[in-house]
Design a protein around this motif. Structure first.
Motif, PDB file in Angstrom:
ATOM      1  N   LEU A  12      39.988  36.516  28.613  1.00 51.30           N
ATOM      2  CA  LEU A  12      39.984  35.083  28.903  1.00 51.30           C
ATOM      3  C   LEU A  12      41.322  34.486  28.486  1.00 51.30           C
ATOM      4  CD1 LEU A  12      38.520  32.430  29.727  1.00 51.30           C
ATOM      5  CD2 LEU A  12      37.751  32.261  27.343  1.00 51.30           C
TER       6      LEU A  12
ATOM      7  N   GLY B 271      42.860  38.931  39.755  1.00 55.33           N
ATOM      8  CA  GLY B 271      42.165  38.216  38.694  1.00 55.33           C
ATOM      9  C   GLY B 271      41.654  36.901  39.227  1.00 55.33           C
ATOM     10  N   THR B 272      40.856  36.230  38.421  1.00 58.85           N
ATOM     11  CA  THR B 272      40.267  34.948  38.793  1.00 58.85           C
ATOM     12  C   THR B 272      40.939  33.829  38.014  1.00 58.85           C
ATOM     13  OG1 THR B 272      38.110  35.963  39.252  1.00 58.85           O
ATOM     14  CG2 THR B 272      38.134  33.590  38.827  1.00 58.85           C
TER      15      THR B 272
ATOM     16  N   ALA C 141      40.267  29.800  37.401  1.00 61.75           N
ATOM     17  CA  ALA C 141      39.190  28.836  37.617  1.00 61.75           C
ATOM     18  C   ALA C 141      39.617  27.438  37.190  1.00 61.75           C
ATOM     19  CB  ALA C 141      37.941  29.261  36.841  1.00 61.75           C
TER      20      ALA C 141
ATOM     21  N   LEU D  29      32.195  29.514  33.167  1.00 63.82           N
ATOM     22  CA  LEU D  29      32.809  30.828  33.023  1.00 63.82           C
ATOM     23  C   LEU D  29      32.050  31.690  32.023  1.00 63.82           C
ATOM     24  CD1 LEU D  29      36.620  29.960  33.092  1.00 63.82           C
ATOM     25  CD2 LEU D  29      35.153  30.783  34.952  1.00 63.82           C
TER      26      LEU D  29
ATOM     27  N   PHE E 193      32.407  39.018  36.558  1.00 61.11           N
ATOM     28  CA  PHE E 193      33.798  39.460  36.475  1.00 61.11           C
ATOM     29  C   PHE E 193      33.834  40.950  36.144  1.00 61.11           C
ATOM     30  CE2 PHE E 193      33.719  35.023  34.700  1.00 61.11           C
ATOM     31  CZ  PHE E 193      34.121  34.406  35.887  1.00 61.11           C
TER      32      PHE E 193
ATOM     33  N   SER F  43      39.048  43.016  34.014  1.00 62.10           N
ATOM     34  CA  SER F  43      39.685  41.922  34.746  1.00 62.10           C
ATOM     35  C   SER F  43      40.081  40.781  33.812  1.00 62.10           C
ATOM     36  CB  SER F  43      38.757  41.394  35.846  1.00 62.10           C
ATOM     37  OG  SER F  43      37.598  40.802  35.286  1.00 62.10           O
TER      38      SER F  43
ATOM     39  N   VAL G 201      40.319  36.506  33.463  1.00 59.41           N
ATOM     40  CA  VAL G 201      39.869  35.199  33.941  1.00 59.41           C
ATOM     41  C   VAL G 201      40.717  34.136  33.253  1.00 59.41           C
ATOM     42  CG1 VAL G 201      37.958  33.562  34.066  1.00 59.41           C
ATOM     43  CG2 VAL G 201      37.523  36.010  34.309  1.00 59.41           C
TER      44      VAL G 201
END
Length: 311
Positions: free
Chosen positions: A34, A174-175, A177, A274, A283, A287, A289
């Motif tokens: 994160l 990757g994400t 948000a 999240l 996820f 990975s 985020v």
């Protein structure tokens, strides 16, 4: 004055904004990293997506009067008023709701007024028709020549401004948000990210309309779709400016864990979403985020707190 207003660099925005790791076992036990994109640190009066969306609109306005729209606790109105004070141009805020209902002014509108914004209250039916030629013509006849910026600041210029956020975060898959109100930040973010990255929007309003809005904004800004993005509409907690006791407890806990002041109407909903998604296995292991922190909790707010469990 116009040339001076164009020079936004004298406000010394902190760009690119910091990217910070957040060690949190709710993510690490899923082997997910994160990160926090601290857009809240860009400028004390124009933090986060407000800077990114307003800056290109203010350059285009070139010191002329800016007229824009918002509710009684609008971050956008407050940022526009602050920009007007700092850069020396007039501002007009068209506020949703009857004037008598907002007197005396709440702290948010009082700050707008103190920064020199002329407040103009309209009833809700007029506000809903704010983009109609009749309403706009009436406003311009009342206030004279103005540059009209839409509610939330989301237009093609704002979307193009938010592509820089995506570019600052370009990297491997990757994400990334972001909490969404009017969709402009998500539309630009997705366009700026790398081809293997995905932008995830967490709407803070009910209604299910935001997907069409994002698509329309990208069409206006880029001529068509740009980047990979999606929405998860489960985390609005009842709608805009609505929260629950459970959400506040989550935000308090996140603050204790990470030392991050958590704004409640956007950022708390994003971080909560999240955390839930990580628990659901959304996820992939290994990975990354990234949560875009778009604002701070030091601005006056007017959230309606609903019983825990209402969402």
């Amino acid at each position: 004055m116009h040339d001076e207003a164009l020079d936004l660099s004298r406000l010394r925005p902190a760009l690119p904004s910091p990217l910070e790791p957040a060690e949190d076992e709710r993510f690490t036990r899923r082997s997910v990293t994160l990160l926090l994109k601290r857009d809240d640190l860009i400028h004390p009066d124009l933090p986060g997506n407000k800077w990114r969306k307003l800056a290109p609109n203010l350059r285009a306005a070139a010191g002329r009067t800016v007229l824009t729209f918002g509710g009684a606790y609008s971050n956008h109105l407050r940022a526009t008023a602050a920009a007007g004070r700092l850069l020396g141009f007039p501002t007009v805020g068209v506020v949703r709701g009857d004037e008598l209902a907002h007197r005396p002014l709440n702290p948010s509108l009082a700050r707008c007024a103190a920064d020199g914004m002329r407040l103009h209250f309209v009833d809700r039916s007029t506000y809903r028709a704010k983009t109609s030629p009749e309403v706009l013509d009436g406003l311009l006849s009342l206030f004279g020549e103005c540059v009209v910026v839409p509610e939330g600041g989301s237009n093609a210029l704002a979307v193009q401004g938010c592509t820089e956020l995506g570019r600052e975060l370009r990297g491997p898959a990757g994400t990334v948000a972001v909490a969404c109100g009017t969709g402009g930040t998500l539309a630009g973010l997705a366009a700026g990210l790398g081809p293997e990255q995905h932008a995830l929007g967490i709407p803070v309003l009910r209604g299910g309309f935001l997907g069409d809005t994002v698509r329309a904004l990208q069409e206006e800004a880029f001529g068509g779709p740009a980047g990979r993005w999606s929405l998860d509409e489960r985390f609005h907690f009842g709608g805009y400016a609505r929260t629950t006791a459970g959400l506040h407890a989550f935000a308090d806990d996140f603050e204790d864990r990470h030392g991050l002041p958590v704004e409640r109407l956007y950022v708390a909903k994003l971080l909560y979403a999240l955390t839930v998604l990580a628990g659901e296995g959304a996820f992939a292991p290994g990975s990354t985020v990234t949560a875009v922190v778009t604002g701070r909790p030091d601005a006056p707010q007017g959230p309606q707190v609903e019983p825990s469990g209402s969402r």
